[in-house]
Design an enzyme around this catalytic site. Structure first.
Site, PDB file in Angstrom:
ATOM      1  N   CYS A   1      -9.724 -17.011  28.769  1.00  0.00           N
ATOM      2  CA  CYS A   1     -10.304 -18.348  28.727  1.00  0.00           C
ATOM      3  C   CYS A   1     -11.742 -18.291  29.217  1.00  0.00           C
ATOM      4  CB  CYS A   1      -9.527 -19.321  29.611  1.00  0.00           C
ATOM      5  SG  CYS A   1      -7.806 -19.526  29.137  1.00  0.00           S
TER       6      CYS A   1
ATOM      7  N   PHE B   1     -23.493  -2.638  21.242  1.00  0.00           N
ATOM      8  CA  PHE B   1     -23.681  -1.988  19.943  1.00  0.00           C
ATOM      9  C   PHE B   1     -23.751  -0.462  20.062  1.00  0.00           C
ATOM     10  CE2 PHE B   1     -25.429  -6.277  19.087  1.00  0.00           C
ATOM     11  CZ  PHE B   1     -24.575  -6.633  18.050  1.00  0.00           C
ATOM     12  N   VAL B   2     -22.825   0.110  20.849  1.00  0.00           N
ATOM     13  CA  VAL B   2     -22.753   1.571  20.948  1.00  0.00           C
ATOM     14  C   VAL B   2     -22.106   2.088  19.669  1.00  0.00           C
ATOM     15  CG1 VAL B   2     -21.979   3.542  22.288  1.00  0.00           C
ATOM     16  CG2 VAL B   2     -22.472   1.374  23.446  1.00  0.00           C
ATOM     17  N   ARG B   3     -22.926   2.629  18.805  1.00  0.00           N
ATOM     18  CA  ARG B   3     -22.446   3.084  17.498  1.00  0.00           C
ATOM     19  C   ARG B   3     -23.227   4.323  17.088  1.00  0.00           C
ATOM     20  NH1 ARG B   3     -22.250  -2.865  14.449  1.00  0.00           N
ATOM     21  NH2 ARG B   3     -20.874  -3.849  16.003  1.00  0.00           N
ATOM     22  N   GLY B   4     -22.490   5.396  16.797  1.00  0.00           N
ATOM     23  CA  GLY B   4     -23.160   6.633  16.421  1.00  0.00           C
ATOM     24  C   GLY B   4     -24.001   7.160  17.566  1.00  0.00           C
TER      25      GLY B   4
ATOM     26  N   ARG C   1     -26.717   5.448  18.785  1.00  0.00           N
ATOM     27  CA  ARG C   1     -27.601   4.375  19.247  1.00  0.00           C
ATOM     28  C   ARG C   1     -26.842   3.347  20.077  1.00  0.00           C
ATOM     29  NH1 ARG C   1     -27.180  -0.445  16.396  1.00  0.00           N
ATOM     30  NH2 ARG C   1     -25.936  -0.398  14.476  1.00  0.00           N
TER      31      ARG C   1
END
Length: 251
Positions: free
Chosen positions: A100, A233-236, A238
């Site tokens: 909540c 946005f922890v991706r690959g 970056r």
């Protein structure tokens, strides 16, 4: 640990249609009763219930350490906990459900700013998300679960749940039971980062939270005010650091 999914019949429609056996994630209504007076019901994955209860109580400020827990019992879908805290009656007035929004501005006023010298280097942070995905067993089979991990030294404690909040509760509880030093650990998980999630992290005293998803404005405000490093946005290879970037060693 019980299986977190079950097989059901489904009709798969592509260019043609055919009957298939599909795995779907389990959820159940779990009731948490604290000191026989505070009752909350949650729709969660029905496993790791002890860890969930411990993490939820710590994250909501209903306990401050494992020593505050006098007794815990689990009977089917009901978890009963007896805690010993002098100001329990005051604290419970501020408690909302683990999924909540609640009055976060009021709640943040009762939380100390996180003070920690903890740092993590870029490579370790990125590797923790590779391991996070590898440990997302239920998500891999069903696509219906969130995964969270608590990283402390060489420990990597992971749990999954249909609720992103409860997945974090479960790893906090696992860390509490294993006597992790929260001020020198961090959370990696799948899901947005709103205020109530950051308040949970602040109350436990963890200095950093990282996600493959986005922050919200309320979460950003809490992270900034509470001294928490927020990574999204922890991706690959970056990621974005939104607050208190000194805890992530880039070079």
């Amino acid at each position: 640990m019980s299986t977190m999914y079950e097989k059901v019949s489904a009709l798969a429609v592509r260019e043609t249609s055919k009957s298939i056996q599909e795995k779907i994630v389990k959820d159940a209504e779990i009731e948490l009763i604290v000191n026989k007076t505070l009752t909350r019901k949650f729709s969660i994955s029905p496993d790791s219930l002890k860890e969930f209860a411990m993490g939820y109580l710590l994250g909501e400020g209903l306990i401050r350490s494992l020593e505050n827990v006098e007794e815990i019992s689990i009977e089917e879908n009901t978890v009963k906990v007896q805690v010993d805290m002098e100001d329990f009656d005051i604290v419970q007035e501020l408690v909302v459900g683990s999924d909540c929004f609640g009055g976060w501005r009021q709640k943040i006023e009762f939380i100390d700013k996180v003070e920690s010298e903890f740092t993590v280097d870029k490579k370790k942070l990125l590797k923790s998300f590779i391991k996070l995905k590898d440990n997302a067993f239920t998500w891999q089979k069903t696509g219906g679960a969130h995964v969270a991990a608590l990283i402390y030294k060489d420990k990597f404690l992971s749990r999954e749940d249909v609720s992103r909040h409860v997945a974090v509760d479960k790893v906090i509880g696992a860390g509490l039971l294993e006597k992790v030093d929260f001020k020198n650990s961090y959370i990696a998980y799948s899901g947005r980062m709103p205020a109530d999630m950051l308040i949970k992290i602040a109350r436990v005293g963890m200095p950093l939270i990282a996600s493959n998803a986005a922050p919200t404005t309320s979460g950003y405000a809490v992270a900034k005010e509470a001294g928490i490093t927020m990574v999204g946005f922890v991706r690959g290879e970056r990621f974005n650091i939104y607050t208190h970037p000194h805890r992530v060693v880039i070079d």
